[in-house]
Design a protein around this motif. Structure first.
Motif, mmCIF file in Angstrom:
data_model
loop_
_atom_site.group_PDB
_atom_site.id
_atom_site.type_symbol
_atom_site.label_atom_id
_atom_site.label_comp_id
_atom_site.label_asym_id
_atom_site.label_seq_id
_atom_site.Cartn_x
_atom_site.Cartn_y
_atom_site.Cartn_z
ATOM 1 N N THR A 149 27.531 4.988 -27.545
ATOM 2 C CA THR A 149 27.923 4.911 -26.134
ATOM 3 C C THR A 149 27.067 5.896 -25.347
ATOM 4 N N ILE A 150 26.453 5.420 -24.289
ATOM 5 C CA ILE A 150 25.557 6.233 -23.467
ATOM 6 C C ILE A 150 26.305 6.794 -22.268
ATOM 7 N N ILE A 151 26.168 8.099 -22.084
ATOM 8 C CA ILE A 151 26.696 8.800 -20.916
ATOM 9 C C ILE A 151 25.500 9.318 -20.119
ATOM 10 N N GLU A 152 25.471 9.033 -18.844
ATOM 11 C CA GLU A 152 24.393 9.542 -17.988
ATOM 12 C C GLU A 152 24.831 10.869 -17.373
ATOM 13 N N ALA A 153 23.998 11.884 -17.553
ATOM 14 C CA ALA A 153 24.321 13.237 -17.078
ATOM 15 C C ALA A 153 23.125 13.807 -16.320
ATOM 16 N N PRO A 154 22.838 13.290 -15.125
ATOM 17 C CA PRO A 154 21.610 13.644 -14.405
ATOM 18 C C PRO A 154 21.700 14.969 -13.650
ATOM 19 N N SER A 155 22.161 16.001 -14.322
ATOM 20 C CA SER A 155 22.316 17.306 -13.668
ATOM 21 C C SER A 155 21.033 18.125 -13.765
ATOM 22 N N VAL A 156 20.691 18.763 -12.651
ATOM 23 C CA VAL A 156 19.599 19.740 -12.645
ATOM 24 C C VAL A 156 20.112 21.096 -12.173
ATOM 25 N N LEU A 157 21.405 21.332 -12.359
ATOM 26 C CA LEU A 157 22.008 22.591 -11.910
ATOM 27 C C LEU A 157 21.382 23.799 -12.597
ATOM 28 N N GLY A 158 20.865 23.598 -13.796
ATOM 29 C CA GLY A 158 20.237 24.697 -14.529
ATOM 30 C C GLY A 158 18.735 24.733 -14.400
ATOM 31 N N LEU A 159 18.181 23.951 -13.472
ATOM 32 C CA LEU A 159 16.726 23.876 -13.316
ATOM 33 C C LEU A 159 16.408 23.671 -11.833
ATOM 34 N N PHE A 160 15.764 22.584 -11.501
ATOM 35 C CA PHE A 160 15.458 22.224 -10.117
ATOM 36 C C PHE A 160 15.170 20.727 -10.095
ATOM 37 N N ALA A 161 15.263 20.133 -8.946
ATOM 38 C CA ALA A 161 15.128 18.679 -8.832
ATOM 39 C C ALA A 161 13.655 18.286 -8.822
ATOM 40 N N SER A 162 13.071 18.248 -10.008
ATOM 41 C CA SER A 162 11.657 17.914 -10.134
ATOM 42 C C SER A 162 11.438 16.485 -10.581
ATOM 43 N N GLY A 163 12.477 15.874 -11.123
ATOM 44 C CA GLY A 163 12.353 14.523 -11.654
ATOM 45 C C GLY A 163 13.143 14.293 -12.919
ATOM 46 N N VAL A 164 13.563 15.366 -13.617
ATOM 47 C CA VAL A 164 14.312 15.170 -14.855
ATOM 48 C C VAL A 164 15.655 14.481 -14.587
ATOM 49 N N GLU A 165 16.111 14.531 -13.343
ATOM 50 C CA GLU A 165 17.359 13.845 -13.003
ATOM 51 C C GLU A 165 17.223 12.325 -13.079
ATOM 52 N N THR A 166 15.981 11.825 -13.162
ATOM 53 C CA THR A 166 15.755 10.382 -13.289
ATOM 54 C C THR A 166 15.577 9.952 -14.743
ATOM 55 N N LEU A 167 15.741 10.870 -15.675
ATOM 56 C CA LEU A 167 15.613 10.548 -17.103
ATOM 57 C C LEU A 167 16.503 9.375 -17.519
ATOM 58 N N PRO A 168 17.795 9.367 -17.155
ATOM 59 C CA PRO A 168 18.621 8.234 -17.587
ATOM 60 C C PRO A 168 18.084 6.882 -17.114
ATOM 61 N N ASP A 169 17.664 6.821 -15.863
ATOM 62 C CA ASP A 169 17.140 5.561 -15.335
ATOM 63 C C ASP A 169 15.922 5.099 -16.121
ATOM 64 N N ALA A 170 15.025 6.045 -16.449
ATOM 65 C CA ALA A 170 13.798 5.690 -17.157
ATOM 66 C C ALA A 170 14.084 5.224 -18.582
ATOM 67 N N MET A 171 14.961 5.939 -19.276
ATOM 68 C CA MET A 171 15.261 5.574 -20.662
ATOM 69 C C MET A 171 16.024 4.256 -20.737
ATOM 70 N N LEU A 172 16.948 4.067 -19.815
ATOM 71 C CA LEU A 172 17.670 2.799 -19.788
ATOM 72 C C LEU A 172 16.751 1.662 -19.356
ATOM 73 N N GLY A 173 15.860 1.963 -18.428
ATOM 74 C CA GLY A 173 14.899 0.956 -17.996
ATOM 75 C C GLY A 173 13.944 0.551 -19.092
ATOM 76 N N ALA A 174 13.705 1.458 -20.040
ATOM 77 C CA ALA A 174 12.829 1.161 -21.179
ATOM 78 C C ALA A 174 13.584 0.493 -22.322
ATOM 79 N N GLY A 175 14.862 0.188 -22.097
ATOM 80 C CA GLY A 175 15.591 -0.631 -23.056
ATOM 81 C C GLY A 175 16.436 0.099 -24.070
ATOM 82 N N LEU A 176 16.753 1.386 -23.828
ATOM 83 C CA LEU A 176 17.488 2.145 -24.838
ATOM 84 C C LEU A 176 18.843 1.518 -25.172
ATOM 85 N N ALA A 177 19.608 1.141 -24.164
ATOM 86 C CA ALA A 177 20.941 0.587 -24.424
ATOM 87 C C ALA A 177 20.847 -0.720 -25.209
ATOM 88 N N GLU A 178 19.928 -1.586 -24.822
ATOM 89 C CA GLU A 178 19.786 -2.868 -25.506
ATOM 90 C C GLU A 178 19.308 -2.690 -26.940
#
Length: 295
Positions: free
Chosen positions: A7-36
């Motif tokens: 089961t995939i949980i999306e946790a796009p938090s950058v509270l411990g870093l800064f909003a550079s792009g890592v918050e889009t990790l879930p979208d990219a991995m799911l877009g590349a077919g991880l769930a399927e």
């Protein structure tokens, strides 16, 4: 316990870093077919509270209260997945999301941690130049640091030193220069990149799994920071360093943990899709995760 479903949980938090792009990790991995590829269910998104760019004067951290609250919310979500008998795959975000994952386990017992990260992330706030908890999460998880984030729900530590294997780190010189406390002075089992190379990845992974398969542990969480990978194949991270694991070495390490039946979940952090112009890195990352989680 061996989990038969993910089961995939999306946790796009950058509270411990800064909003550079890592918050889009879930979208990219799911877009590349991880769930399927894993035939995984999706448990939705755990949204972080608003980001505060001001460094807290008392703890010297960015967003300490936000990280506390987010960790509790994420722990609730991870706990629900575990209670349903599934294997949670938590897609960050920055490395501070690990705290919520470990809190979910700490609520129910004693678990280990396979910490796959190019950095030890063992700073204290006074030594971390930007106040980023993403450079401190292993210290915080083992009970070192301001209580607001190091003593979540009064359960300090979330994981004991002797129940952690830090695998593949390669920042010892840099950490020493910046005044980080030394992970080597603790009971944490450190299998750094040089040791992985000296032993060979198969033997190093077997050693790590053996340490985390001790009978006093109910299982082990896996933390995967993308920068454990070789910079030549994973340049899509914000704090780059030379060298690192190959795709195959990462897959072998994950396979050993999965085959042991001791892995109970994984979080994936720090991959920055905004630095992956054609999506090829996301596709390779997904391929490697699938190979690693389904031995």
């Amino acid at each position: 316990m061996v989990y038969s479903r993910f089961t995939i949980i999306e946790a796009p938090s950058v509270l411990g870093l800064f909003a550079s792009g890592v918050e889009t990790l879930p979208d990219a991995m799911l877009g590349a077919g991880l769930a399927e590829r894993l035939n995984a269910q999706r448990a939705g998104v755990v949204q972080p509270p608003p980001y505060d760019e001001r460094r807290d004067t008392e703890t010297l951290l960015l967003n300490p209260l936000g990280i506390r609250d987010y960790s509790i919310a994420l722990a609730n979500s991870v706990g629900s997945v575990l209670d349903a008998g599934a294997f949670p795959i938590v897609l960050g975000g920055d490395c501070s999301i690990m705290l919520g994952c470990l809190l979910a386990l700490r609520r129910s017992g004693r678990y280990g941690l396979l910490f796959l990260d190019g950095h030890a992330d063992f700073y204290q706030p006074e030594a971390e130049p930007n106040g980023e908890a993403a450079s401190m999460e292993l210290a915080l998880a083992t009970g070192r640091g301001p209580a607001v984030v190091a003593d979540l729900e009064g359960k300090r530590p979330l994981v004991r030193d002797e129940d952690v294997v830090a695998f593949g780190r390669r920042d010892a010189g840099e950490a020493a220069e910046h005044g980080s406390q030394r992970i080597e002075d603790t009971a944490i089992d450190v299998i750094d990149l040089a040791a992985v190379r000296a032993r060979g990845v198969n033997d190093a992974a077997v050693r790590a799994v053996a340490h985390l398969s001790r009978p006093e542990l109910s299982g082990a969480w896996v933390h995967l920071d993308a920068d454990v990978l070789d910079d030549a194949i994973m340049p899509a991270v914000d704090y780059r360093m030379p060298d690192g694991l190959s795709w195959d070495e990462l897959a072998v390490t994950l396979q050993a943990m999965a085959a042991s039946g001791k892995a109970v979940g994984i979080d994936v952090t720090i991959f920055n899709p905004k630095l992956d112009n054609d999506g090829s890195i996301a596709r390779m990352f997904v391929d490697t995760l699938v190979r690693g989680l389904c031995p």
